[in-house]
Every structure is written in C-alpha cells, then in structure tokens.
Write an enzyme that holds these catalytic residues in place. Structure first.
Site, PDB file in Angstrom:
ATOM      1  N   TYR A  30       0.908  -1.171  -0.005  1.00  0.00           N
ATOM      2  CA  TYR A  30       0.095  -0.142  -0.098  1.00  0.00           C
ATOM      3  C   TYR A  30       0.890   1.319   0.097  1.00  0.00           C
ATOM      4  CZ  TYR A  30      -4.994  -0.066  -0.135  1.00  0.00           C
ATOM      5  OH  TYR A  30      -6.199  -0.337  -0.660  1.00  0.00           O
ATOM      6  N   LYS A  86      -1.378  -0.608 -24.911  1.00  0.00           N
ATOM      7  CA  LYS A  86      -1.875  -0.453 -26.149  1.00  0.00           C
ATOM      8  C   LYS A  86      -0.470  -0.756 -26.921  1.00  0.00           C
ATOM      9  CE  LYS A  86      -6.414   1.526 -25.677  1.00  0.00           C
ATOM     10  NZ  LYS A  86      -7.307   2.424 -26.045  1.00  0.00           N
ATOM     11  N   ARG A 131      -1.431  -3.030 -18.235  1.00  0.00           N
ATOM     12  CA  ARG A 131      -2.715  -2.324 -18.464  1.00  0.00           C
ATOM     13  C   ARG A 131      -2.616  -1.283 -17.431  1.00  0.00           C
ATOM     14  NH1 ARG A 131      -5.835  -5.203 -21.688  1.00  0.00           N
ATOM     15  NH2 ARG A 131      -7.273  -3.502 -21.854  1.00  0.00           N
ATOM     16  N   ASP A 145      -5.491  12.733 -26.222  1.00  0.00           N
ATOM     17  CA  ASP A 145      -5.764  11.388 -25.642  1.00  0.00           C
ATOM     18  C   ASP A 145      -4.944  10.382 -26.535  1.00  0.00           C
ATOM     19  OD1 ASP A 145      -6.567   8.818 -25.093  1.00  0.00           O
ATOM     20  OD2 ASP A 145      -8.583   9.499 -24.801  1.00  0.00           O
ATOM     21  N   GLU A 181      -0.563   4.823  -0.540  1.00  0.00           N
ATOM     22  CA  GLU A 181      -1.289   6.075  -0.976  1.00  0.00           C
ATOM     23  C   GLU A 181      -0.384   7.112  -0.787  1.00  0.00           C
ATOM     24  OE1 GLU A 181      -5.003   6.096   1.562  1.00  0.00           O
ATOM     25  OE2 GLU A 181      -6.124   4.558   0.144  1.00  0.00           O
ATOM     26  N   THR A 234      -3.178   5.382 -22.306  1.00  0.00           N
ATOM     27  CA  THR A 234      -2.973   4.008 -21.731  1.00  0.00           C
ATOM     28  C   THR A 234      -1.664   3.688 -22.028  1.00  0.00           C
ATOM     29  OG1 THR A 234      -3.547   3.038 -23.878  1.00  0.00           O
ATOM     30  CG2 THR A 234      -5.300   3.333 -22.403  1.00  0.00           C
TER      31      THR A 234
HETATM   32  C1  LIG Z   1      -8.348   2.680 -25.184  1.00  0.00           C
HETATM   33  C2  LIG Z   1      -8.811   4.312 -25.066  1.00  0.00           C
HETATM   34  C3  LIG Z   1      -8.961   4.805 -23.815  1.00  0.00           C
HETATM   35  C4  LIG Z   1      -9.216   4.007 -22.518  1.00  0.00           C
HETATM   36  O1  LIG Z   1      -8.397   3.022 -21.861  1.00  0.00           O
HETATM   37  P1  LIG Z   1      -8.938   2.066 -21.066  1.00  0.00           P
HETATM   38  O2  LIG Z   1      -7.569   1.778 -20.446  1.00  0.00           O
HETATM   39  O3  LIG Z   1      -9.638   1.043 -21.802  1.00  0.00           O
HETATM   40  O4  LIG Z   1      -9.790   2.631 -20.002  1.00  0.00           O
HETATM   41  C5  LIG Z   1      -9.048   6.176 -23.642  1.00  0.00           C
HETATM   42  N1  LIG Z   1      -9.001   6.876 -24.859  1.00  0.00           N
HETATM   43  C6  LIG Z   1      -8.844   6.382 -25.911  1.00  0.00           C
HETATM   44  C7  LIG Z   1      -8.574   7.035 -27.195  1.00  0.00           C
HETATM   45  C8  LIG Z   1      -8.557   4.926 -26.302  1.00  0.00           C
HETATM   46  O5  LIG Z   1      -8.278   4.449 -27.431  1.00  0.00           O
END
Ligand SMILES: *Cc1c(COP(=O)(O)O)cnc(C)c1O
Length: 436
Positions: free
Chosen positions: A56, A231, A237, A202, A58, A228
């Site tokens: 933990y 990807k 993750r 994003d 925090e 993220t």
């Molecule tokens: C995949 C994705 C997210 C969110 O990711 P999660 O980990 O699935 O919550 C946000 N924005 C875009 C553009 C994405 O492709």
C-alpha cells in the site's frame, strides 16, 4: 529447455491455469489484429506479477500515508523520470489505473460539472470518456460534438474551428480510437488558444507511435496529454497523464487556488478518485518506458507503420475500400458500406479464420453501431511477432479470401482452411511474453 509456465498455479488452481493456457494457445495460433492490443514482454509481465502487488502506497513519493515505502518511492520516481524523458513532459502522473480513469482525472483538474467539452462521438471514432451520454463524461459535462468529414474521413480543421468559436467549450479533446491519419496538434492548439480552452490530447492508441518517433508529439501543444500503456506502447494495463506545470488559464478559472495544473492533476488522481496505486503495475510501466526508449522500439514503430501501409495497399489492390484512403499510423479502417454484408459479418468471419479484429463504424456509415459497415484492424501485435512487409502479402491474401467468401457456399471451408494456414504460419514467429 523451456521452463514450465506457472508451476504454482498448475498445482493450486488447475482451472484458472488451464484457462490461461487456452488463451495463450489461441493468441499464439491466430493473428492479433485488434488495433488497441499488443504483446507485453516477459520483463513487463514479470514486474506485473511481482509481490509489489502487496504494497500500500497511498500518496506520492516522499509523501506517503503508509510506512515502508522507501523502495516503492524509488520505483515510482524511476517510472516518472523515464516517462518524462520519453515524451519531454514537464510533469507526469503514473498512478492512473487505466485510460478511462486518467481521463476522469483530466476533467476533475480543469472542468466544473455542466461545462462544455468538445469531443468526437463514439460513433465517429471518439472514446466513451470524450462526452458520450451513457458515460460519466456525458452525464456530468455537455458534449459539443465534432468529427471527421463523412465523405473524406479526414478531420477538417476549419470546420473544427467554426464549431469551437460558436460553442466556446472549456476543454477540447484531440484523440480517437479509429482515425488512421496523423493528428495535427499545432492546428488544434491554434483553435484552443483562440477560444481560451484547455487542449487535451488522448494518445491511448498512438503513444507507441509517438514514443517511436513516427507521429508528432502533442506535448509542446497541449495543456494535458492522457494515455494508456497497454496498447501499442506494450506496457502493463495502465494509464498516465502528462501535464504542464503552470496553468495558462489560472487567472481565468482558478484565481483563488494555490494549486497549479500539475498539482491539480495529482490531487485529482489521489485523493480525488483513487486510493492506493498499483505499484506492481507502476514497476512494469518503468520497464516498458525503458523498452520504449531504446532504438529497437524506434525500428519497431517504423515497422508497424510500414506494415499497416503495405497491408493497406495490398487490400486496395484486391478491391477492398479503405476509409481515409489509407493510413499514416498503425490502424486500418476497412470500409464495406457498398457491400450487402456488414462490418460485423466480416469481423466474425475473420475471427473464425484466425484473424482477430473488431467491427467499427466508418465515416458516413448508415448502419447501426451493433453491426456497422467497417472493420478496424491494426499491426502492433503482428509486428511484435516479427512480421514484415512480405508477411503482409500473406495477411492480405487471407483477409481477401475470407471477405470474398462471405455469404457464399464456400464460406465455411475457406474460413477453416485459412485458420489452419495461419496456425501453421504463426509457428515460426516468436511472440513476446508467450514464446520462450
Ligand atoms: C483505449 C482508449 C481509452 C481508455 O482506455 P481504458 O484503459 O480501456 O480505460 C481512452 N481513450 C482512447 C482514445 C482509447 O483508445
């Protein structure tokens, strides 16, 4: 000799053990072409599976609410240092549990409930968190939609500016889940500055392309960048936020606050939205950031794009239509609007044949979101396996054979034959995190 996988799990919980092995076998013998998926390395998986999961922590480095965090601080500091260097960011937060929680923190740091946010609707390639009505972002904030031109599939920056000037949103999202072309952050920045809006990129899908130097970096142009890590970037993750330290609209919106933008982001994550950070995952992020900073990752990113462009060219030669006329990225959108079969028909047929991707709306789509006229596919996974341009010729042939057989008498036999060929073909490739 290959060491045995999961020796403890095999004994204590053979049910879960066997399910994991089944999924591994599936991923080894098919083509992972979901554009948002990839293969994390053994090193990333080892850090994710480490006993750091027990701790933990925090708070933030040197400011924790629990004792025993000296080593944990080093780990988080390392992830922070590596991430800052990777994207040239002034400030970063690595505690976001995934992409959507990162975006939630962005809203908390720069918006008030009811404010207008400009984003692309899900049906046109935006993310749920960019203001979709059934997501928190659409319930708590007011989406001002924009999207690619329905005819060309391309973002039209003059039209985006017009909408921005008319609606005056407090924040603009630039980033999508299904756009195959380069995003021009400089143009978005001009628009955002003109109306004094926060600009947030994003980069969940394309952070790997940016780290690998094959897509422009939004950091110089944006107030905030969210992503993220699982990807194309090939991490665990998770998610992160890159931020400027100072808020250029501090006087306008936060004159009474002593907190700058960096501090507001950190507070939005903890204690605003989350409790304890996942330190095993943050260690794995540090590993992934190191991997992504190496020259081999640049070569990988270039190959991802070369493979997507080569595959796209072969598909076009075979008469398959591509939205946006092609790709600059890792992603292809196959456009079946003119066909009597749907995107879902195609994605299901391809899956039966061992090519795993997803059905997706395409620009100008008249079909419903649950069937669509398109298929989205990406090359990050198959490029991590080691595939190159020559292999894309094979992949295009398989896709074409399956698509041509849809709703014909030979469909089943073609799908079976292609699945067998792919299972055989993939044997010669080493899959990161799966093959010894
Ligand atoms: C995949 C994705 C997210 C969110 O990711 P999660 O980990 O699935 O919550 C946000 N924005 C875009 C553009 C994405 O492709």
């Amino acid at each position: 000799m290959a060491t045995e996988r999961y020796p403890h799990l095999k004994v204590t919980d053979p049910t879960v053990y066997n399910l994991i092995l089944q999924q591994e076998a599936l991923e080894r013998s098919t083509l992972k072409m979901i554009a948002s998926e990839n293969f994390a390395s053994f090193s990333v998986l080892e850090a994710t599976g480490s006993p750091l999961t027990n701790k933990y922590a925090e708070g933030y480095p040197a400011a924790r609410y629990y004792e025993g965090n000296a080593v944990i601080d080093e780990i988080e500091d390392l992830a922070i240092t590596r991430l800052k260097a990777l994207f040239g960011a002034e400030h970063v937060n690595v505690q976001c549990l995934s992409g959507s929680p990162a975006n939630q923190a962005v809203y908390r740091a720069v918006m008030k409930p009811g404010d207008k946010v400009m984003g692309i609707p899900v049906s046109e390639g935006g993310h749920l968190t960019h203001g979709w009505k059934v997501n928190f972002s659409g319930k708590d904030y007011l989406q001002v939609p924009y999207g690619p031109n329905p005819e060309t599939g391309i973002l039209d920056y003059d039209q985006i500016r017009e909408i921005a000037l008319k609606e005056r949103p407090r924040m603009i999202w630039c980033g999508t889940t299904a756009y195959p072309r380069t995003i021009h952050y400089d143009k978005f920045a001009e628009i955002a500055t003109e109306i004094e809006a926060y600009l947030v990129a994003d980069i969940a899908h394309i952070s790997g392309l940016i780290a690998g130097g094959v897509h422009p970096n939004p950091v110089p142009y944006c107030d905030l960048v969210s992503s993220t890590t699982h990807k194309m970037l090939r991490g665990p993750r998770s998610g992160f936020i890159l931020s400027r330290v100072e808020d250029r609209y501090q006087q306008k919106y936060y004159a009474d606050s002593k907190l700058n933008l960096a501090k507001r982001i950190d507070r939005a994550i903890f204690p605003g939205l989350q409790g304890g950070p996942h330190m095993n995952v943050i260690a794995a992020m540090a590993v992934a950031f190191k991997e992504a900073s190496e020259d081999s990752f640049k070569v990988y990113a270039q190959q991802v794009v070369k493979n997507a462009q080569t595959l796209g060219a072969y598909l076009q030669e075979a008469g398959i239509h591509l939205a946006c006329g092609g790709t600059d990225t890792h992603l292809l959108l196959l456009d079946f609007r003119a066909e009597e079969f749907t995107g879902k028909d195609v994605s299901q047929a391809l899956a039966r044949a061992g090519i795993i991707c997803n059905f997706n709306m395409v620009p100008g789509d008249q079909r419903k979101p649950m069937v669509t006229s398109g298929v989205r596919m990406g090359t990050p996974g198959i490029t991590s396996m080691g595939m190159k341009e020559d292999d894309m010729k094979k992949v295009a042939e398989w896709i074409t054979r399956v698509v041509r057989s849809i709703h014909t008498e030979t469909a089943e036999s073609v799908e079976k034959a292609v699945a067998a060929e792919i299972a055989d073909y993939t044997k010669s490739f080493k899959v990161p995190g799966l093959s010894d």
